[in-house]
Design a protein around this motif. Structure first.
Motif, short mmCIF file in Angstrom:
data_model
loop_
_atom_site.label_atom_id
_atom_site.label_comp_id
_atom_site.label_asym_id
_atom_site.label_seq_id
_atom_site.Cartn_x
_atom_site.Cartn_y
_atom_site.Cartn_z
N PHE A 1 0.78 -1.17 0.26
CA PHE A 1 0.00 0.09 -0.21
C PHE A 1 0.80 1.34 0.18
O PHE A 1 0.37 2.40 -0.39
CB PHE A 1 -0.98 0.14 1.09
CG PHE A 1 -0.24 0.24 2.52
CD1 PHE A 1 0.02 1.42 3.12
CD2 PHE A 1 0.12 -1.00 3.39
CE1 PHE A 1 0.82 1.50 4.47
CE2 PHE A 1 0.71 -0.83 4.60
CZ PHE A 1 0.99 0.32 4.98
N GLN B 1 1.26 1.97 -3.62
CA GLN B 1 0.00 1.94 -4.17
C GLN B 1 -0.65 3.59 -4.08
O GLN B 1 -1.28 4.16 -4.91
CB GLN B 1 -0.95 0.92 -3.72
CG GLN B 1 -0.68 -0.21 -3.95
CD GLN B 1 -1.50 -1.50 -3.49
OE1 GLN B 1 -2.72 -1.19 -2.79
NE2 GLN B 1 -0.91 -2.76 -3.06
N GLN B 2 -0.52 3.84 -2.74
CA GLN B 2 -0.77 5.22 -2.53
C GLN B 2 -0.33 6.27 -3.51
O GLN B 2 -1.11 7.23 -3.86
CB GLN B 2 -0.51 5.49 -1.00
CG GLN B 2 -1.49 5.18 0.14
CD GLN B 2 -1.39 5.72 1.32
OE1 GLN B 2 -1.81 6.96 1.43
NE2 GLN B 2 -0.62 5.20 2.26
N TRP C 1 -9.88 3.96 -2.90
CA TRP C 1 -8.92 2.84 -2.99
C TRP C 1 -8.77 1.82 -1.66
O TRP C 1 -8.28 0.76 -1.55
CB TRP C 1 -7.47 3.66 -3.28
CG TRP C 1 -6.22 2.61 -2.91
CD1 TRP C 1 -5.80 1.66 -3.40
CD2 TRP C 1 -5.57 2.85 -1.73
NE1 TRP C 1 -4.57 1.23 -2.97
CE2 TRP C 1 -4.22 1.83 -1.81
CE3 TRP C 1 -5.45 3.87 -0.65
CZ2 TRP C 1 -3.59 1.89 -0.98
CZ3 TRP C 1 -4.48 3.65 0.30
CH2 TRP C 1 -3.38 2.64 0.20
N ILE D 1 -8.96 -2.16 -1.46
CA ILE D 1 -7.86 -3.05 -1.00
C ILE D 1 -8.19 -3.66 0.35
O ILE D 1 -7.50 -4.44 1.02
CB ILE D 1 -6.52 -2.35 -0.93
CG1 ILE D 1 -6.37 -1.48 0.29
CG2 ILE D 1 -6.01 -1.98 -2.18
CD1 ILE D 1 -5.00 -0.80 0.39
N ASN E 1 2.37 -6.61 -10.30
CA ASN E 1 1.49 -5.41 -10.12
C ASN E 1 0.86 -5.10 -11.27
O ASN E 1 0.88 -3.85 -11.99
CB ASN E 1 2.15 -4.30 -9.33
CG ASN E 1 3.44 -4.98 -8.30
OD1 ASN E 1 2.71 -4.83 -7.31
ND2 ASN E 1 4.23 -5.08 -8.52
N GLN F 1 -1.38 -1.66 -12.08
CA GLN F 1 -0.82 -0.27 -12.29
C GLN F 1 0.14 0.00 -13.47
O GLN F 1 1.21 -0.97 -13.55
CB GLN F 1 0.06 0.33 -11.08
CG GLN F 1 -0.99 0.83 -9.93
CD GLN F 1 -1.31 -0.22 -9.09
OE1 GLN F 1 -0.67 -1.22 -8.88
NE2 GLN F 1 -2.56 -0.32 -8.11
#
Length: 339
Positions: free
Chosen positions: A63, A66-67, A94, A98, A315, A318
């Motif tokens: 995360f 991801q953030q 988001w 998750i 991943n 993204q």
């Protein structure tokens, strides 16, 4: 020197440091040495014995990265004109996707602040006492957008993005420290000047946050510089001293200066990611921040393409190359409007 190579270096740097640090997240140095007698030098699955990592596979970032990607894509969708409500909603959506509220992901401060935002309640009772590093992980790509001559606009954008969940002197100082380091690295400053520019932006940021009793970011960086010079040819001694004296916890006053100094010490994505993975403490955050700075300085071409390919495969939700292209559409002279 804002170009695609530098944008990609920042994004892949953050992803690599995060993913390599994942297996040892929140373990002590002693625990890491016991579980991994041979130091980590490559990506690994999250051990079943680590509750902070056992849901992740080799090469997956957490995360933390991801953030950062959520925020940068939200800003691109807004044509780079910041809107706090919309960016906050992107982060909340988001977090729900998750299952951050059901799983052992996302820092407690961000969870609480986003929950209050969802309920249209006052978030400042959380944001103005926060001292952990939950906001700074969003920041490396923001630093890559700006040039050093636009440092005031950079500090303002970092402040706005941070205060969604963290709005104290130490958290804003930490976030603007990392943003300044990435910005100066993108501009190809030498390493000593990267540190000095980062300290300048950090001072500007600290003045915007609510006061806390935290140790000063600047002084921890100065201590780290002293350690780096003392152990210039002794990396194991350097790591031990940083762990024991500057600190590697989730506190912004520990993990953020440590990340900057490890980047300064290693000056290389591979060495940086490996050192952070074996460091102990908040290895994902420290790894992500430190390695993003190295990637920003040296560019994507300096990074192993096998590592980058693994990051892409593991991943798939993204597209880092696409996001880097989006970042190049940012024009600092035009897009400084805050709503």
């Amino acid at each position: 020197m804002r170009n695609l190579d530098k944008m990609l270096g920042t994004l892949y740097g953050e992803a690599i440091g995060d993913a390599m640090g994942m297996p040892t997240q929140k373990w002590s140095r002693e625990r890491i040495a016991k579980e991994f007698p041979i130091p980590i030098t490559d990506f690994m699955d999250g051990p079943t014995t680590n509750v902070h990592a056992n849901d992740y596979h080799r090469g997956q970032y957490t995360f933390v990265t991801q953030q950062a990607l959520v925020v940068i894509q939200a800003l691109h969708g807004l044509h780079w004109e910041y809107n706090q409500v919309i960016v906050s909603q992107h982060l909340l959506d988001w977090a729900r996707r998750i299952k951050a509220y059901e799983k052992n992901t996302l820092d407690d401060t961000s969870k609480t602040a986003l929950r209050l935002f969802a309920g249209d309640k006052d978030i400042t009772r959380v944001t103005q006492v926060a001292i952990d590093n939950g906001a700074v992980v969003r920041i490396p790509p923001i630093g890559a957008l700006y040039t050093p001559d636009k440092k005031m606009a950079l500090v303002e954008m970092v402040y706005q993005i941070s205060k969604i969940t963290h709005e104290t002197d130490v958290t804003i100082a930490g976030a603007t420290l990392i943003a300044g380091a990435v910005c100066a690295a993108i501009a190809d400053y030498d390493w000593d000047n990267i540190i000095e520019f980062a300290l300048t932006t950090s001072d500007l940021g600290a003045s915007l946050g609510a006061p806390t009793y935290s140790a000063q970011i600047k002084q921890r960086v100065r201590l780290g510089l002293h350690i780096a010079k003392q152990f210039v040819n002794h990396p194991s001694g350097f790591v031990r001293a940083m762990y024991e004296l500057v600190g590697t916890s989730e506190l912004t006053s520990e993990s953020v200066p440590t990340a900057l100094i490890i980047a300064y010490y290693t000056r290389d994505v591979k060495k940086c990611a490996q050192m952070c993975a074996n460091l102990g403490g908040d290895t994902t955050t420290i790894g992500a921040l430190a390695t993003a700075i190295c990637g920003a300085k040296n560019g994507w071409q300096s990074i192993s393409k096998d590592w980058c390919s693994l990051i892409d495969r593991q991943n798939p939700s993204q597209d880092l190359k696409g996001i880097a292209q989006q970042m190049l559409t940012f024009e600092p002279l035009r897009h400084n409007k805050i709503k």
